[in-house]
Design a protein around this motif. Structure first.
Motif, PDB file in Angstrom:
ATOM      1  N   GLY A  43     -80.826   3.202  -1.897  1.00 10.53           N
ATOM      2  CA  GLY A  43     -82.222   3.650  -1.856  1.00 10.53           C
ATOM      3  C   GLY A  43     -82.510   4.951  -2.591  1.00 10.53           C
ATOM      4  N   VAL A  44     -81.481   5.621  -3.084  1.00 10.54           N
ATOM      5  CA  VAL A  44     -81.745   6.891  -3.796  1.00 10.54           C
ATOM      6  C   VAL A  44     -82.330   6.600  -5.182  1.00 10.54           C
ATOM      7  CG1 VAL A  44     -80.760   9.043  -4.670  1.00 10.54           C
ATOM      8  CG2 VAL A  44     -79.883   8.059  -2.547  1.00 10.54           C
ATOM      9  N   PHE A  45     -81.718   5.635  -5.893  1.00  6.06           N
ATOM     10  CA  PHE A  45     -82.177   5.310  -7.254  1.00  6.06           C
ATOM     11  C   PHE A  45     -82.718   3.883  -7.329  1.00  6.06           C
ATOM     12  CE2 PHE A  45     -79.258   8.813  -7.918  1.00  6.06           C
ATOM     13  CZ  PHE A  45     -80.031   9.629  -8.732  1.00  6.06           C
ATOM     14  N   ASP A  46     -83.728   3.699  -8.193  1.00  2.34           N
ATOM     15  CA  ASP A  46     -84.245   2.354  -8.439  1.00  2.34           C
ATOM     16  C   ASP A  46     -83.286   1.592  -9.338  1.00  2.34           C
ATOM     17  OD1 ASP A  46     -86.814   2.682  -7.098  1.00  2.34           O
ATOM     18  OD2 ASP A  46     -87.185   4.185  -8.652  1.00  2.34           O
ATOM     19  N   THR A  47     -82.682   2.315 -10.290  1.00  6.65           N
ATOM     20  CA  THR A  47     -81.759   1.693 -11.239  1.00  6.65           C
ATOM     21  C   THR A  47     -80.584   2.631 -11.490  1.00  6.65           C
ATOM     22  OG1 THR A  47     -83.643   0.659 -12.346  1.00  6.65           O
ATOM     23  CG2 THR A  47     -81.581   0.704 -13.584  1.00  6.65           C
ATOM     24  N   ILE A  48     -79.380   2.063 -11.513  1.00 11.43           N
ATOM     25  CA  ILE A  48     -78.200   2.855 -11.884  1.00 11.43           C
ATOM     26  C   ILE A  48     -77.625   2.228 -13.151  1.00 11.43           C
ATOM     27  CG2 ILE A  48     -75.875   3.605 -11.202  1.00 11.43           C
ATOM     28  CD1 ILE A  48     -76.803   3.573  -8.295  1.00 11.43           C
ATOM     29  N   ILE A  54     -95.785   9.069 -20.353  1.00  9.81           N
ATOM     30  CA  ILE A  54     -94.831   8.921 -19.253  1.00  9.81           C
ATOM     31  C   ILE A  54     -93.976  10.193 -19.232  1.00  9.81           C
ATOM     32  CG2 ILE A  54     -92.878   7.599 -18.355  1.00  9.81           C
ATOM     33  CD1 ILE A  54     -93.964   5.148 -19.905  1.00  9.81           C
ATOM     34  N   CYS A  55     -94.073  10.914 -18.134  1.00 12.60           N
ATOM     35  CA  CYS A  55     -93.372  12.205 -18.049  1.00 12.60           C
ATOM     36  C   CYS A  55     -91.912  11.986 -17.627  1.00 12.60           C
ATOM     37  CB  CYS A  55     -94.094  13.081 -17.019  1.00 12.60           C
ATOM     38  SG  CYS A  55     -93.337  14.689 -16.830  1.00 12.60           S
ATOM     39  N   ILE A  56     -90.969  12.467 -18.443  1.00 11.00           N
ATOM     40  CA  ILE A  56     -89.551  12.301 -18.114  1.00 11.00           C
ATOM     41  C   ILE A  56     -88.968  13.608 -17.608  1.00 11.00           C
ATOM     42  CG2 ILE A  56     -87.262  11.669 -18.956  1.00 11.00           C
ATOM     43  CD1 ILE A  56     -88.389   9.813 -20.807  1.00 11.00           C
ATOM     44  N   LEU A  57     -88.377  13.537 -16.430  1.00  9.13           N
ATOM     45  CA  LEU A  57     -87.709  14.710 -15.854  1.00  9.13           C
ATOM     46  C   LEU A  57     -86.197  14.477 -15.880  1.00  9.13           C
ATOM     47  CD1 LEU A  57     -90.575  14.381 -14.285  1.00  9.13           C
ATOM     48  CD2 LEU A  57     -89.591  15.978 -12.674  1.00  9.13           C
ATOM     49  N   ASN A  65     -85.300  16.900  -3.816  1.00 11.73           N
ATOM     50  CA  ASN A  65     -86.526  17.689  -3.627  1.00 11.73           C
ATOM     51  C   ASN A  65     -87.769  16.950  -4.115  1.00 11.73           C
ATOM     52  OD1 ASN A  65     -85.230  19.832  -2.388  1.00 11.73           O
ATOM     53  ND2 ASN A  65     -84.748  20.828  -4.341  1.00 11.73           N
ATOM     54  N   ILE A  66     -87.624  16.240  -5.237  1.00 14.98           N
ATOM     55  CA  ILE A  66     -88.784  15.490  -5.762  1.00 14.98           C
ATOM     56  C   ILE A  66     -89.202  14.407  -4.762  1.00 14.98           C
ATOM     57  CG2 ILE A  66     -89.476  13.805  -7.550  1.00 14.98           C
ATOM     58  CD1 ILE A  66     -89.687  16.600  -8.616  1.00 14.98           C
ATOM     59  N   LYS A  67     -88.223  13.878  -4.037  1.00 20.79           N
ATOM     60  CA  LYS A  67     -88.542  12.824  -3.060  1.00 20.79           C
ATOM     61  C   LYS A  67     -89.449  13.328  -1.928  1.00 20.79           C
ATOM     62  CE  LYS A  67     -84.881   9.577  -3.985  1.00 20.79           C
ATOM     63  NZ  LYS A  67     -85.285   8.168  -3.883  1.00 20.79           N
ATOM     64  N   THR A  68     -89.516  14.628  -1.762  1.00 24.32           N
ATOM     65  CA  THR A  68     -90.396  15.177  -0.716  1.00 24.32           C
ATOM     66  C   THR A  68     -91.809  15.468  -1.257  1.00 24.32           C
ATOM     67  OG1 THR A  68     -89.848  17.489  -1.144  1.00 24.32           O
ATOM     68  CG2 THR A  68     -88.405  16.310   0.382  1.00 24.32           C
ATOM     69  N   THR A  69     -92.017  15.231  -2.569  1.00 27.00           N
ATOM     70  CA  THR A  69     -93.338  15.492  -3.167  1.00 27.00           C
ATOM     71  C   THR A  69     -94.114  14.174  -3.313  1.00 27.00           C
ATOM     72  OG1 THR A  69     -92.695  15.131  -5.480  1.00 27.00           O
ATOM     73  CG2 THR A  69     -92.266  17.327  -4.562  1.00 27.00           C
ATOM     74  N   ASP A  70     -95.346  14.264  -3.858  1.00 30.87           N
ATOM     75  CA  ASP A  70     -96.110  13.018  -4.062  1.00 30.87           C
ATOM     76  C   ASP A  70     -96.076  12.571  -5.526  1.00 30.87           C
ATOM     77  OD1 ASP A  70     -97.663  14.907  -5.194  1.00 30.87           O
ATOM     78  OD2 ASP A  70     -99.416  14.625  -3.902  1.00 30.87           O
ATOM     79  N   LEU A  71     -95.035  12.977  -6.267  1.00 26.95           N
ATOM     80  CA  LEU A  71     -94.950  12.636  -7.699  1.00 26.95           C
ATOM     81  C   LEU A  71     -94.736  11.134  -7.927  1.00 26.95           C
ATOM     82  CD1 LEU A  71     -95.053  14.412 -10.320  1.00 26.95           C
ATOM     83  CD2 LEU A  71     -92.575  14.149 -10.429  1.00 26.95           C
ATOM     84  N   ASN A  72     -94.038  10.493  -6.999  1.00 26.47           N
ATOM     85  CA  ASN A  72     -93.797   9.037  -7.056  1.00 26.47           C
ATOM     86  C   ASN A  72     -93.214   8.537  -8.378  1.00 26.47           C
ATOM     87  OD1 ASN A  72     -93.820   6.359  -6.153  1.00 26.47           O
ATOM     88  ND2 ASN A  72     -95.862   5.998  -6.995  1.00 26.47           N
ATOM     89  N   ARG A  88     -96.528   6.267 -14.232  1.00 30.04           N
ATOM     90  CA  ARG A  88     -95.565   6.871 -13.306  1.00 30.04           C
ATOM     91  C   ARG A  88     -94.541   7.689 -14.076  1.00 30.04           C
ATOM     92  NH1 ARG A  88     -92.696   2.700  -9.436  1.00 30.04           N
ATOM     93  NH2 ARG A  88     -91.911   4.505  -8.334  1.00 30.04           N
ATOM     94  N   PRO A  89     -94.212   8.878 -13.586  1.00 29.55           N
ATOM     95  CA  PRO A  89     -93.155   9.657 -14.238  1.00 29.55           C
ATOM     96  C   PRO A  89     -91.788   8.986 -14.044  1.00 29.55           C
ATOM     97  CG  PRO A  89     -94.452  11.010 -12.726  1.00 29.55           C
ATOM     98  CD  PRO A  89     -94.829   9.593 -12.469  1.00 29.55           C
ATOM     99  N   VAL A  90     -90.815   9.452 -14.801  1.00 31.00           N
ATOM    100  CA  VAL A  90     -89.456   8.907 -14.711  1.00 31.00           C
ATOM    101  C   VAL A  90     -88.478  10.052 -14.476  1.00 31.00           C
ATOM    102  CG1 VAL A  90     -87.611   7.737 -15.989  1.00 31.00           C
ATOM    103  CG2 VAL A  90     -89.980   6.967 -16.236  1.00 31.00           C
ATOM    104  N   VAL A  91     -87.656   9.911 -13.445  1.00 29.46           N
ATOM    105  CA  VAL A  91     -86.591  10.895 -13.217  1.00 29.46           C
ATOM    106  C   VAL A  91     -85.295  10.317 -13.742  1.00 29.46           C
ATOM    107  CG1 VAL A  91     -85.101  11.814 -11.395  1.00 29.46           C
ATOM    108  CG2 VAL A  91     -87.557  12.166 -11.261  1.00 29.46           C
TER     109      VAL A  91
END
Ligand code: ADP
Ligand code: 5GP
Length: 211
Positions: free
Chosen positions: A175-180, A109-112, A121-128, A17-20
Motif C-alpha cells: 500500500g505504500v506505492f502504486d507501482t514498483i 504533471i508535477c513530478i516530485l 509526509n506527503i501521505k499526510t497531505t491532500d496532494l494525492n 495528479r502529481p507523481v512521486v
C-alpha cells in the motif's frame, strides 16, 4: 450534457495528479525522469526541491535544486513554506509549496523526486499523487552504479547505501506505492514508467489540444 461539462471543468481546475518518484539514491530516478521530460515536452514539470547539499558538476541552481544554507532552509521550514522536508545523508531536502504551485499553475504533471521520509509526509497531505518506487536490481548493482557515478565521497556513499537498505525494506510494505519498478534494463524500466503514467499523460495531452 451539462453535468459532463461541469465535471470536465472541475477536473481541469484540479489539474493533473502529481507523481512521486522515490527509491534509493542511485536507483535511476533522475535518469528515468530526464528521459520522460525529454520525450514528453510540455506534459511534465519538475518540482525543484531545496537542499543544503553542494551542487554536483553539471547541476544548475534553480533547475536541479535550489541550493541553500541550513539556516535559510530551516527558516523557510519554520515559516511554513514547505509541504515536506527531511534530513537525508547529512543534508536537508524539502519540497516548497511554491515549487509545486509553479508546476501546477502551468497545468503540467508535477513530478516530485523525494526520499522515503518525504513519501510518508506527503501521505499526510491532500496532494494525492501517484506513488512510484524505482528500485535497483540488487544492493551490489546499486553500489556499483553509485560508485561509477563518481559523485559521492566514501562517507556519503556509505550513508546512501545504509539508507538504501532501509528504503528497500520499507518499499515492500503493502500500500505504500502504486507501482514498483525494478530498474535493471533502462529501456524496460522506462517503458514500465510510461505505462504507469499513460492515463495522466493522455489526459494532459487532451486538455492541451482542446484549450
Ligand atoms: P538516482 O537519481 O536515483 O540517484 P541516477 O539516475 O543518478 O540515480 O542513476 C545512478 C547511476 O546509475 C547513474 O550514473 C546512471 O547513469 C546509472 N543508471 C541508471 N539506470 C541504469 C540502468 N538501468 N543500467 C545501468 N546504469 C544505470
Ligand atoms: P541527491 O542528493 O542524490 O540528489 O538526493 C538524495 C535523496 O534525497 C534522494 O533519495 C532524493 O529522492 C531525495 N530528495 C530530493 N529532494 C527531496 C525533497 O524535496 N524532499 C525529500 N524528502 N527528499 C528529497
Amino acid at each position: 450534457m451539462f453535468m459532463r461539462f461541469f465535471y470536465r471543468q472541475l477536473s481541469a481546475m484540479a489539474g493533473p495528479r502529481p507523481v512521486v518518484l522515490s527509491g534509493p539514491s542511485g536507483a535511476g530516478k533522475s535518469t528515468l525522469l530526464k528521459k520522460l521530460m525529454t520525450e514528453f515536452d510540455n506534459v511534465f514539470g519538475f518540482s525543484v526541491s531545496h537542499t543544503t547539499r553542494n551542487p554536483r558538476p553539471g547541476e544548475e541552481d534553480g533547475k536541479d535544486y535550489h541550493y541553500v544554507t541550513r539556516e535559510k532552509m530551516q527558516a523557510g521550514i519554520d515559516n511554513g513554506d514547505f509541504i515536506e522536508s527531511a534530513e537525508f545523508s547529512g543534508n536537508l531536502y524539502g519540497t516548497s509549496k511554491a515549487a509545486v504551485q509553479a508546476v501546477q499553475a502551468q497545468n503540467l504533471i508535477c513530478i516530485l523526486d523525494i526520499d522515503m521520509q518525504g513519501v510518508k509526509n506527503i501521505k499526510t497531505t491532500d496532494l494525492n499523487p501517484i506513488y512510484i518506487s524505482i528500485q535497483p536490481p540488487s544492493m551490489t548493482i546499486l553500489e556499483k552504479r553509485l560508485r561509477d557515478r563518481k559523485t559521492e565521497s566514501e562517507e556519503s556513499l556509505q550513508k546512501r547505501l545504509r539508507a538504501a537498505m532501509v528504503d528497500m525494506e520499507l518499499s515492500k510494505e503493502p500500500g505504500v506505492f502504486d507501482t514498483i519498478i525494478v530498474n535493471d534494463k533502462l529501456e524496460e524500466a522506462y517503458e514500465q514508467l510510461k505505462h504507469a503514467l499513460l492515463e495522466e499523460i493522455n489526459m494532459v495531452k487532451k486538455t492541451k489540444v482542446s484549450s
